[in-house]
Design a protein around this motif. Sequence first.
Motif, PDB file in Angstrom:
ATOM      1  N   ARG A  58      -9.403   7.505   3.284  1.00 11.62           N
ATOM      2  CA  ARG A  58     -10.349   8.199   2.405  1.00 11.62           C
ATOM      3  C   ARG A  58     -11.691   8.432   3.086  1.00 11.62           C
ATOM      4  O   ARG A  58     -12.431   9.316   2.694  1.00 11.62           O
ATOM      5  CB  ARG A  58     -10.555   7.417   1.118  1.00 11.62           C
ATOM      6  CG  ARG A  58      -9.288   7.385   0.268  1.00 11.62           C
ATOM      7  CD  ARG A  58      -9.537   6.775  -1.062  1.00 11.62           C
ATOM      8  NE  ARG A  58     -10.363   7.700  -1.817  1.00 11.62           N
ATOM      9  CZ  ARG A  58     -11.099   7.345  -2.843  1.00 11.62           C
ATOM     10  NH1 ARG A  58     -11.132   6.101  -3.243  1.00 11.62           N
ATOM     11  NH2 ARG A  58     -11.811   8.229  -3.499  1.00 11.62           N
ATOM     12  N   GLN A  59     -12.017   7.670   4.129  1.00  6.83           N
ATOM     13  CA  GLN A  59     -13.296   7.838   4.805  1.00  6.83           C
ATOM     14  C   GLN A  59     -13.393   9.171   5.535  1.00  6.83           C
ATOM     15  O   GLN A  59     -14.483   9.669   5.769  1.00  6.83           O
ATOM     16  CB  GLN A  59     -13.520   6.713   5.817  1.00  6.83           C
ATOM     17  CG  GLN A  59     -13.598   5.352   5.182  1.00  6.83           C
ATOM     18  CD  GLN A  59     -13.588   4.251   6.226  1.00  6.83           C
ATOM     19  OE1 GLN A  59     -13.542   4.506   7.419  1.00  6.83           O
ATOM     20  NE2 GLN A  59     -13.632   3.013   5.773  1.00  6.83           N
TER      21      GLN A  59
ATOM     22  N   GLU B 259       0.833  -1.203   0.000  1.00  5.31           N
ATOM     23  CA  GLU B 259       0.000   0.000   0.000  1.00  5.31           C
ATOM     24  C   GLU B 259       0.866   1.249   0.000  1.00  5.31           C
ATOM     25  O   GLU B 259       0.593   2.210  -0.719  1.00  5.31           O
ATOM     26  CB  GLU B 259      -0.935   0.003   1.207  1.00  5.31           C
ATOM     27  CG  GLU B 259      -2.007  -1.063   1.128  1.00  5.31           C
ATOM     28  CD  GLU B 259      -2.742  -1.235   2.431  1.00  5.31           C
ATOM     29  OE1 GLU B 259      -2.124  -1.051   3.500  1.00  5.31           O
ATOM     30  OE2 GLU B 259      -3.936  -1.561   2.373  1.00  5.31           O
TER      31      GLU B 259
ATOM     32  N   GLU C  19      -6.017   9.988  -2.347  1.00  6.20           N
ATOM     33  CA  GLU C  19      -7.373   9.988  -2.893  1.00  6.20           C
ATOM     34  C   GLU C  19      -7.570   8.883  -3.929  1.00  6.20           C
ATOM     35  O   GLU C  19      -8.677   8.439  -4.159  1.00  6.20           O
ATOM     36  CB  GLU C  19      -7.697  11.344  -3.535  1.00  6.20           C
ATOM     37  CG  GLU C  19      -8.137  12.382  -2.558  1.00  6.20           C
ATOM     38  CD  GLU C  19      -9.498  12.077  -1.956  1.00  6.20           C
ATOM     39  OE1 GLU C  19     -10.385  11.552  -2.658  1.00  6.20           O
ATOM     40  OE2 GLU C  19      -9.667  12.367  -0.773  1.00  6.20           O
ATOM     41  N   LYS C  20      -6.481   8.445  -4.552  1.00  8.34           N
ATOM     42  CA  LYS C  20      -6.576   7.456  -5.625  1.00  8.34           C
ATOM     43  C   LYS C  20      -6.406   6.022  -5.139  1.00  8.34           C
ATOM     44  O   LYS C  20      -6.749   5.089  -5.849  1.00  8.34           O
ATOM     45  CB  LYS C  20      -5.519   7.753  -6.692  1.00  8.34           C
ATOM     46  CG  LYS C  20      -5.751   9.061  -7.395  1.00  8.34           C
ATOM     47  CD  LYS C  20      -4.713   9.321  -8.428  1.00  8.34           C
ATOM     48  CE  LYS C  20      -5.022  10.625  -9.133  1.00  8.34           C
ATOM     49  NZ  LYS C  20      -4.074  10.914 -10.189  1.00  8.34           N
ATOM     50  N   ILE C  21      -5.862   5.852  -3.949  1.00  9.72           N
ATOM     51  CA  ILE C  21      -5.588   4.519  -3.418  1.00  9.72           C
ATOM     52  C   ILE C  21      -6.691   4.171  -2.423  1.00  9.72           C
ATOM     53  O   ILE C  21      -7.001   4.970  -1.543  1.00  9.72           O
ATOM     54  CB  ILE C  21      -4.208   4.482  -2.717  1.00  9.72           C
ATOM     55  CG1 ILE C  21      -3.106   5.011  -3.629  1.00  9.72           C
ATOM     56  CG2 ILE C  21      -3.888   3.080  -2.218  1.00  9.72           C
ATOM     57  CD1 ILE C  21      -2.901   4.237  -4.909  1.00  9.72           C
ATOM     58  N   PRO C  22      -7.300   2.992  -2.524  1.00 14.06           N
ATOM     59  CA  PRO C  22      -8.400   2.629  -1.623  1.00 14.06           C
ATOM     60  C   PRO C  22      -7.898   2.271  -0.221  1.00 14.06           C
ATOM     61  O   PRO C  22      -7.676   1.119   0.104  1.00 14.06           O
ATOM     62  CB  PRO C  22      -9.042   1.421  -2.320  1.00 14.06           C
ATOM     63  CG  PRO C  22      -7.924   0.815  -3.120  1.00 14.06           C
ATOM     64  CD  PRO C  22      -7.037   1.962  -3.522  1.00 14.06           C
ATOM     65  N   LEU C  23      -7.725   3.282   0.617  1.00 16.10           N
ATOM     66  CA  LEU C  23      -7.299   3.091   1.996  1.00 16.10           C
ATOM     67  C   LEU C  23      -8.370   3.634   2.936  1.00 16.10           C
ATOM     68  O   LEU C  23      -9.203   4.441   2.540  1.00 16.10           O
ATOM     69  CB  LEU C  23      -5.980   3.833   2.258  1.00 16.10           C
ATOM     70  CG  LEU C  23      -4.797   3.447   1.388  1.00 16.10           C
ATOM     71  CD1 LEU C  23      -3.629   4.390   1.654  1.00 16.10           C
ATOM     72  CD2 LEU C  23      -4.382   2.014   1.681  1.00 16.10           C
ATOM     73  N   ASN C  24      -8.334   3.227   4.197  1.00 13.65           N
ATOM     74  CA  ASN C  24      -9.310   3.713   5.174  1.00 13.65           C
ATOM     75  C   ASN C  24      -9.261   5.218   5.347  1.00 13.65           C
ATOM     76  O   ASN C  24     -10.253   5.832   5.706  1.00 13.65           O
ATOM     77  CB  ASN C  24      -9.083   3.047   6.532  1.00 13.65           C
ATOM     78  CG  ASN C  24      -9.487   1.604   6.524  1.00 13.65           C
ATOM     79  OD1 ASN C  24     -10.285   1.176   5.699  1.00 13.65           O
ATOM     80  ND2 ASN C  24      -8.936   0.831   7.431  1.00 13.65           N
TER      81      ASN C  24
ATOM     82  N   HIS D 178     -13.719  13.830  -0.533  1.00 11.57           N
ATOM     83  CA  HIS D 178     -13.408  13.044  -1.726  1.00 11.57           C
ATOM     84  C   HIS D 178     -13.274  13.875  -2.995  1.00 11.57           C
ATOM     85  O   HIS D 178     -13.482  13.378  -4.081  1.00 11.57           O
ATOM     86  CB  HIS D 178     -14.463  11.947  -1.919  1.00 11.57           C
ATOM     87  CG  HIS D 178     -14.381  10.900  -0.876  1.00 11.57           C
ATOM     88  ND1 HIS D 178     -13.579   9.802  -0.982  1.00 11.57           N
ATOM     89  CD2 HIS D 178     -14.965  10.812   0.331  1.00 11.57           C
ATOM     90  CE1 HIS D 178     -13.688   9.063   0.088  1.00 11.57           C
ATOM     91  NE2 HIS D 178     -14.527   9.665   0.905  1.00 11.57           N
TER      92      HIS D 178
END
Length: 100
Positions: free
Chosen positions: A81-82, A44, A74-79, A86
């Motif tokens: 981003r919650q 990651e 913003e482009k990597i699906p990590l926690n 966005h």
Amino acid sequence: DGNIRPCFEAVGCRLSQLDTMVEAELRQLPKVSGGGAVPQPSGELQQVLFAAGEEAETMKDDYISTEHLLLALEKIPLNLRQIVNHNPQSVIPNSAFVNG
């Protein structure tokens, strides 16, 4: 604090929630003890750094800075981003106070 706190605030990050989440994530990381093991960045982290490098190239910057890391996150699906707004474009106008 440096310049990271204003950057997170500029993109709508809830800093108290971020602190709590980071501490929780750090407690879950594996621990290394003894000798012989060479620490390696996670997949990651490598994704984020690569994406930040691409952002720096796109923006014709010579090095990776905070704004590139935020755009990459913003482009990597990590926690993370919650708790961050966005809208990756919100980082760019607000980064002027970081770079001068």
